[in-house]
Scaffold this motif. Structure first.
Motif: not given
Length: 132
Positions: A16-35, A38-40
């Motif tokens: 466990e470490h003390d941390a501050v959450i930065g700006l979350p990002k989402t990336q839209k992906l399509i694989k085998q015709n399925k959307m 990915r959340v980072t």
């Protein structure tokens, strides 16, 4: 020509470490015709030994449902809220305790990942009124 045969070492220990959450990002992906998305979520961790900070990410996916690890992250940080109120923007800037683990890839490199986080609670010392 020289090949780099040195393996990547972890920049921070597991635990466990003390941390501050930065700006979350989402990336839209399509694989085998399925959307899906990915959340980072970046966790900014201060390394006092080196007097610097590093960013260690938490990864999750959203397809037709939100992944269990993302729901658990929301609940641990924001408390029990209705699923309709899950909003990644509410996480940014929150001070937390982040659980870091190491993962070794196929090439033998060691990477850091955040697998869970919880509120960073300030506790009062029983013997005096100062915060610990």
């Amino acid at each position: 020509m020289y090949l780099n045969t040195r393996k990547r070492k972890p920049r921070i220990s597991e635990g466990e470490h003390d941390a501050v959450i930065g700006l979350p990002k989402t990336q839209k992906l399509i694989k085998q015709n399925k959307m899906w998305y990915r959340v980072t979520i970046p966790f900014i961790i201060k390394r006092s030994r080196f007097d610097d900070t590093i960013v260690v990410n938490f990864y999750a996916t959203i397809d037709s449902t939100i992944s269990d690890n993302l729901i658990l992250l929301f609940e641990n940080i924001l408390g029990n809220i209705r699923p309709t109120l899950y909003n990644l923007d509410k996480l940014e800037g929150r001070a937390v305790k982040a659980l870091v683990v190491h993962r070794i890839d196929k090439k033998g490199n060691t990477w850091e990942n955040v697998i869970a986080a919880r509120k960073n609670v300030i506790r009062r010392n029983r013997h005096n009124s100062r915060f610990k």
